[in-house]
Write an enzyme that holds these catalytic residues in place. Structure first.
Site, PDB file in Angstrom:
ATOM      1  N   GLU A   1       1.264   4.253  -2.569  1.00  0.00           N
ATOM      2  CA  GLU A   1       1.246   5.608  -2.007  1.00  0.00           C
ATOM      3  C   GLU A   1       2.544   6.038  -1.331  1.00  0.00           C
ATOM      4  OE1 GLU A   1      -2.337   6.128   0.323  1.00  0.00           O
ATOM      5  OE2 GLU A   1      -3.546   5.336  -1.309  1.00  0.00           O
TER       6      GLU A   1
ATOM      7  N   HIS B   1       0.825  -1.211   0.000  1.00  0.00           N
ATOM      8  CA  HIS B   1       0.000   0.000   0.000  1.00  0.00           C
ATOM      9  C   HIS B   1       0.853   1.252   0.000  1.00  0.00           C
ATOM     10  CE1 HIS B   1      -2.892   3.067   1.090  1.00  0.00           C
ATOM     11  NE2 HIS B   1      -3.804   2.248   0.610  1.00  0.00           N
TER      12      HIS B   1
HETATM   13 CO    CO Z   1      -5.623   2.690  -0.117  1.00  0.00          CO
END
Ligand code: CO
Length: 299
Positions: free
Chosen positions: A214, A184
């Site tokens: 991210e 993630h």
């Molecule tokens: Co997310």
């Protein structure tokens, strides 16, 4: 006469006041006795998912937890408000960790083991810890309330996770083909865990890469490494507990900016494998081992 009456009222008032205090104390003791017979409860906390096929991962974890602790009631909580709202519309009601804890307290549980089902000790884990701590020290509240670490917290976890990755790589994959894992990623300092995972994976197999949506390493970093090594084919796998929205869309989707599209555009053939890590027992052990530590402190 008036003085005597006032004195009487004061005495009566004191008797009533202390009497009610003693009664309240007695009720408290009875409550404590009633609840102390209950063993520890387990609360599993995840971000959540609204993708039904991703639920297989949660079902697998629950099965493992129940097998390890057959006497403990197992509850679930989703930290994501958006996911809870989405599910509520289809009649599925999931609690937030705070509501789940309040319910457990209401039911008279004195000991609760919260197990974070997050991958890394990031923002969501720390938020969970802060709010769990807020439930401590309440009158007639929990006597033990502990939060188990996420999957990748210790150096030993990274070793176990890297070994586990080696066991879940599809058998058809050839040595010169890459395996690209999608974590993630986060703005939180714990994003460094993904960089550390990249090192652990590369030590085992130089064609296994760790990227994030991210945080870092980024897709650009991975693409550059793949091209430098002249990789022709890459197996794409989510490095998340469930194969949810990020796996289905950001990793393997047909949009121009999906990892599959970007790498294909760079001349690398892509083979996505859409399965959450919690569907593999090699990975559920990571969470389970942390839960076992916490349960060990519940006696
Ligand atoms: Co997310």
């Amino acid at each position: 006469m008036l003085k005597r009456m006032i004195a009487c009222w004061i005495v009566l008032g004191c008797v009533l006041f202390y009497g009610s205090m003693a009664l309240a104390g007695a009720h408290g003791d009875m409550d404590r006795q009633r609840a102390s017979g209950k063993g520890p409860a387990i609360l599993l906390v995840t971000f959540g998912t609204s993708i039904p096929s991703a639920q297989a991962a949660f079902a697998n974890i629950e099965e493992q937890v129940k097998a390890a602790f057959p006497d403990a009631p197992v509850k679930w909580a989703y930290t994501s408000y958006i996911i809870r709202e989405k599910l509520a519309k289809s009649g599925q009601h999931l609690d937030s960790p705070e509501v789940a804890l309040a319910k457990l307290m209401d039911e008279g549980h004195k000991r609760v083991a919260i197990q974070s089902l997050h991958m890394i000790p990031g923002a969501e884990f720390h938020d969970l810890k802060v709010n769990a701590d807020a439930f401590k020290g309440m009158v007639d509240g929990f006597e033990r309330l502990l939060v188990g670490y996420p999957a990748l917290s210790t150096s030993e976890d990274l070793t176990k996770a890297a070994d586990a990755v080696m066991t879940i790589i599809p058998k058809e994959r050839k040595k010169d083909e890459a395996v690209v894992l999608m974590g993630h990623g986060t703005h939180h300092p714990s994003n460094a865990v993904y960089e550390a995972m990249m090192y652990r994976l590369q030590r085992r197999d130089p064609n296994v890469f760790m990227g994030t949506v991210e945080g870092g390493p980024t897709l650009d970093d991975i693409k550059e490494m793949l091209l430098e090594r002249g990789v022709k084919k890459a197996w794409l796998m989510p490095f998340m507990s469930v194969a949810g929205d990020h796996a289905v869309n950001d990793l393997a989707g047909d949009e121009n900016d999906s990892w599959k599209s970007v790498l294909t555009e760079a001349g690398i053939e892509c083979a996505p494998v859409i399965k959450g890590l919690a569907e593999y027992d090699a990975f559920t052990d990571l969470w389970l081992d942390h839960l076992k530590v916490v349960m060990g402190h519940m006696r």
